[in-house]
Every structure is written in C-alpha cells, then in structure tokens.
Design a protein around this motif. Structure first.
Motif, PDB file in Angstrom:
ATOM      1  N   VAL A  71       0.326 -12.325  48.372  1.00 54.36           N
ATOM      2  CA  VAL A  71      -1.030 -12.401  48.909  1.00 54.36           C
ATOM      3  C   VAL A  71      -1.964 -13.019  47.884  1.00 54.36           C
ATOM      4  N   GLU A  72      -2.713 -13.981  48.346  1.00 57.35           N
ATOM      5  CA  GLU A  72      -3.691 -14.592  47.459  1.00 57.35           C
ATOM      6  C   GLU A  72      -5.043 -14.560  48.147  1.00 57.35           C
ATOM      7  N   TYR A  73      -6.000 -13.909  47.561  1.00 62.34           N
ATOM      8  CA  TYR A  73      -7.351 -13.942  48.079  1.00 62.34           C
ATOM      9  C   TYR A  73      -8.123 -14.964  47.287  1.00 62.34           C
ATOM     10  N   ARG A  74      -8.968 -15.695  47.974  1.00 65.30           N
ATOM     11  CA  ARG A  74      -9.684 -16.735  47.240  1.00 65.30           C
ATOM     12  C   ARG A  74     -10.599 -16.138  46.187  1.00 65.30           C
ATOM     13  N   LYS A  75     -11.185 -15.013  46.504  1.00 66.55           N
ATOM     14  CA  LYS A  75     -11.980 -14.359  45.465  1.00 66.55           C
ATOM     15  C   LYS A  75     -11.433 -12.953  45.301  1.00 66.55           C
ATOM     16  N   ALA A 201      -7.385 -25.865  53.981  1.00 68.94           N
ATOM     17  CA  ALA A 201      -6.883 -26.958  53.138  1.00 68.94           C
ATOM     18  C   ALA A 201      -6.663 -26.482  51.707  1.00 68.94           C
ATOM     19  N   HIS A 202      -7.535 -25.611  51.229  1.00 65.58           N
ATOM     20  CA  HIS A 202      -7.391 -25.041  49.888  1.00 65.58           C
ATOM     21  C   HIS A 202      -6.074 -24.270  49.782  1.00 65.58           C
ATOM     22  N   GLU A 203      -5.776 -23.467  50.784  1.00 70.67           N
ATOM     23  CA  GLU A 203      -4.540 -22.674  50.739  1.00 70.67           C
ATOM     24  C   GLU A 203      -3.310 -23.567  50.835  1.00 70.67           C
ATOM     25  N   GLY A 205      -3.243 -26.394  49.620  1.00 69.01           N
ATOM     26  CA  GLY A 205      -3.194 -26.902  48.248  1.00 69.01           C
ATOM     27  C   GLY A 205      -2.394 -25.983  47.334  1.00 69.01           C
ATOM     28  N   HIS A 206      -2.631 -24.681  47.442  1.00 65.37           N
ATOM     29  CA  HIS A 206      -1.835 -23.739  46.637  1.00 65.37           C
ATOM     30  C   HIS A 206      -0.345 -23.889  46.936  1.00 65.37           C
ATOM     31  N   MET A 207      -0.028 -23.996  48.234  1.00 66.02           N
ATOM     32  CA  MET A 207       1.393 -24.095  48.601  1.00 66.02           C
ATOM     33  C   MET A 207       2.013 -25.350  47.998  1.00 66.02           C
ATOM     34  N   GLU A 219      -5.526 -23.809  38.531  1.00 64.13           N
ATOM     35  CA  GLU A 219      -4.978 -23.927  39.896  1.00 64.13           C
ATOM     36  C   GLU A 219      -6.060 -23.844  40.974  1.00 64.13           C
ATOM     37  N   GLU A 220      -7.095 -23.038  40.727  1.00 62.31           N
ATOM     38  CA  GLU A 220      -8.182 -22.959  41.713  1.00 62.31           C
ATOM     39  C   GLU A 220      -8.866 -24.313  41.889  1.00 62.31           C
ATOM     40  N   LYS A 221      -9.189 -24.921  40.745  1.00 61.83           N
ATOM     41  CA  LYS A 221      -9.829 -26.241  40.803  1.00 61.83           C
ATOM     42  C   LYS A 221      -8.907 -27.249  41.461  1.00 61.83           C
TER      43      LYS A 221
HETATM   44 ZN   LIG Z   1      -7.250 -20.300  45.634  1.00 59.14          ZN
END
Ligand SMILES: [Zn+2]
Length: 356
Positions: A71-75, A201-203, A205-207, A219-221
């Motif tokens: 699980v990844e929460y953006r904040k 799109a951000h998520e 990006g993580h994948m 990684e966030e940037k």
């Molecule tokens: Zn993120």
C-alpha cells in the motif's frame, strides 16, 4: 482457510447452516465442522457446496481475507491511521465484489497488467522518464493525443480503479496497492477530474519506475514527472505552448486543462520541466497563482470527475448471459433492487438525469 470461505459464501447467500445442509444434502454437523476448519471437505462435498451456494469451487480456495499489499499513500502521514483503515476496509469490500463477479464470468475479459518490455532498469535523470511515459503510451496504442477517459484506459489495461466513498477531507490523496498481483488504485469520488487523473498517472509512474530509478532521484518527484509526461507528452506540450515562453495566460492554461485533463498548475510544472518556462518565469507564474489563491482551487470551470465503468459493465454482461439474476446484480452493485431496475431501464434513468 476453506472453512472461512464456506462460511463467507453461506452468509453472503443468506442461508443458515441447516438450509445449506438441506440444499447440499450434507449434515448440519458436518458443515459446522467444515466452517470451523475441524474437518476438510472432500472434492465431492465441495462440489455440492458450490452448487448449493452458487459459487465456483475455486471460490473456496481464495484467501479468506483480502489483504492490500504494498500500500502506498500519496501523503503517508497526513491522515490518521483510523481513517486510513476505514478507507482500506471500504475498498476491500468493493474489491471483493469485483473478484466475486470475475469468478462468475466464465471468460474473464480482464487482461493482466504488464509493463512494456524495454523500459530502462537504470534511470538516472528525470528527463529519461519522458521516454518511459512514451513507451507505455505506445504500448497502449494511445499515440500522443489527449487521453479522454483515464480510468477507462487504466481499466482496459488491467489496472483496477476504485473510488473511495468514505467521507474524507483534502488530506486523502489516493492510494495504490496490489491485490492478488493486480494493481489497484483508489481515488476520491468527489475530486475534480484533474486531481483524479494526476493521482492515477502518478501511481502508474510508481509502478513503472519503482526499482528502476537511481538512488539520486526522488521517487515522488519522479512519479510526478511521469504523470505530467504521461498526460501531456513533451511533443504535444511544445506544440501547444511553443519552445520558450516567459508567461502563460491563465485562460490559455484553462483551455489546455480541459483538453488534456492536466491541471493548470500541472501545466506550469510541465512547462518548467521541459524548459519552456525558465526558472524566473516559472516563479512569476507561481507567485501569481498564490496571490490569486488558485493553488487549492483553480479558477474557471472544474474538470468533471471520472468514474470507473468496468465493474458495472461486467455486471450487466453477467446479467445478460443469465449468469446472475437481478437480485445478485443489485447486490454486486450495492444498491437496492428498485434502484437497480431503474438503472436497467436506461432510457428512463437518462430522462431523470435530464430532468434534474
Ligand atoms: Zn507517490
């Protein structure tokens, strides 16, 4: 454990142990023992149970309790743990209904998510992320055009998208996780469309980037850069804005936002990432946005929120093929049967929407 699954299916179908015993022609005592995992049913018994409960036998072998993995929460820190747990619980319930439906459909039309081959495994600069975004666009046959419905696109390529129906404030910023190997992204139901799209799109990006970027990069940037690049390929950004600008008119940004589904602020970031705005011009833009209090709520017409469609579509598919009845369809869609019947009569519900 199989016992938990039997119990879950029995409760979902509204049968008592005795009812099930009668329907499956097994003693209630035996069912009690299966459910408490004291005894394991033979395959013949499982078949009888599956028929009586209206599930496929595979249902019994699924994990009793779904767990969201990675699980990844953006904040991460902004939301109290209790609220996060409630959002997770809400989403797990939605996912369970989705998986249940998938089991009912004999030819599951959902494809497995995969990334295109050939994404560099050693990304050393933010600029290299542009080509990662382009290669996914190419793989998905999107060309360079604006993506009209991002949730629909994600669903088509094997990413499950859910909306958090939980009441929450500004602090919840989306969630990404894995469930049985399938990526799942959760966005807020009432967010403006550009916020949903950027989160999606951000998520993605993580994948695409996780484990592939050098430790020098954040990684966030990187995921943000990916999101911008995925929503507006550099070629298009330059075509729209030109190679070099010292100021972008808000009305111009507003129009572009509605064409590409990237926020006005997203466009400013995009323009500075691509060197269209130099640092001091970008700073001027940001100052102007802060002065007008446009950072939280952008001016003009908001971009309409998107909605997942796949689940509903598959429910109707199953109904049309007589794999489920109206009451099961209503149950899967979590709505009273009366509402479902209205939904089924497309014309009348559309008429209602127009009359609103
Ligand atoms: Zn993120």
């Amino acid at each position: 454990m199989i016992g938990d699954r039997i119990q879950q299916a029995r409760k979902a179908s509204g049968l008592s142990m005795r009812d099930l015993a009668q329907k499956a022609d097994i003693s209630a005592m035996a069912i009690s023992k299966y459910e408490s995992n004291k005894n394991t049913p033979s395959s013949k018994v499982l078949l009888a149970l599956s028929k009586a409960l209206g599930v496929r036998t595979e249902y019994f072998f699924r994990q009793a309790k779904l767990e969201l993995k990675d699980v990844e929460y953006r904040k991460h820190s902004a939301l109290p743990k209790k609220v996060l747990q409630r959002i997770e619980g809400d989403v797990i319930e939605q996912i369970e209904r989705f998986l249940e439906l998938e089991e009912i459909l004999p030819n599951n039309p959902i494809i497995d998510f995969s990334l295109p081959e050939g994404i560099s495994s050693n990304i050393e600069s933010y600029d290299e992320i542009e080509s990662v975004a382009n290669s996914i666009r190419e793989d998905w046959g999107l060309g360079f055009n604006p993506i009209p419905d991002l949730i629909d696109t994600f669903e088509e390529y094997g990413i499950k998208v859910f909306q958090s129906l939980m009441p929450h404030d500004e602090k919840f910023d989306g969630l990404a996780a894995q469930i049985n190997g399938t990526p799942v992204i959760v966005v807020g139901k009432d967010w403006p469309g550009d916020r949903q799209r950027f989160t999606l799109a951000h998520e993605l990006g993580h994948m695409a980037l996780h484990g592939r970027i050098s430790s020098e990069l954040d990684e966030e940037k990187a995921a943000n850069r990916f999101a911008g690049a995925f929503l507006v390929p550099s070629r298009e950004a330059i075509k729209e804005l030109g190679e070099s600008r010292s100021w972008l008119e808000p009305a111009e940004l507003h129009a572009l936002k509605h064409t590409y589904g990237l926020s006005m602020r997203g466009w400013i970031y995009r323009a500075s990432d691509l060197g269209i705005l130099n640092q001091s011009s970008a700073r001027k833009m940001w100052t102007y946005f802060y002065q007008n209090k446009w950072v939280k709520t952008e001016p003009g017409k908001q971009l309409q929120a998107e909605e997942p469609k796949l689940f509903k579509q598959l429910v109707f598919h199953a109904l049309a093929e007589d794999l489920i009845g109206e009451s099961k369809a209503a149950e899967l869609l979590h709505m009273p049967i009366i509402n479902f019947r209205q939904l089924r009569k497309v014309g009348s519900s559309e008429q209602e929407a127009i009359n609103k």
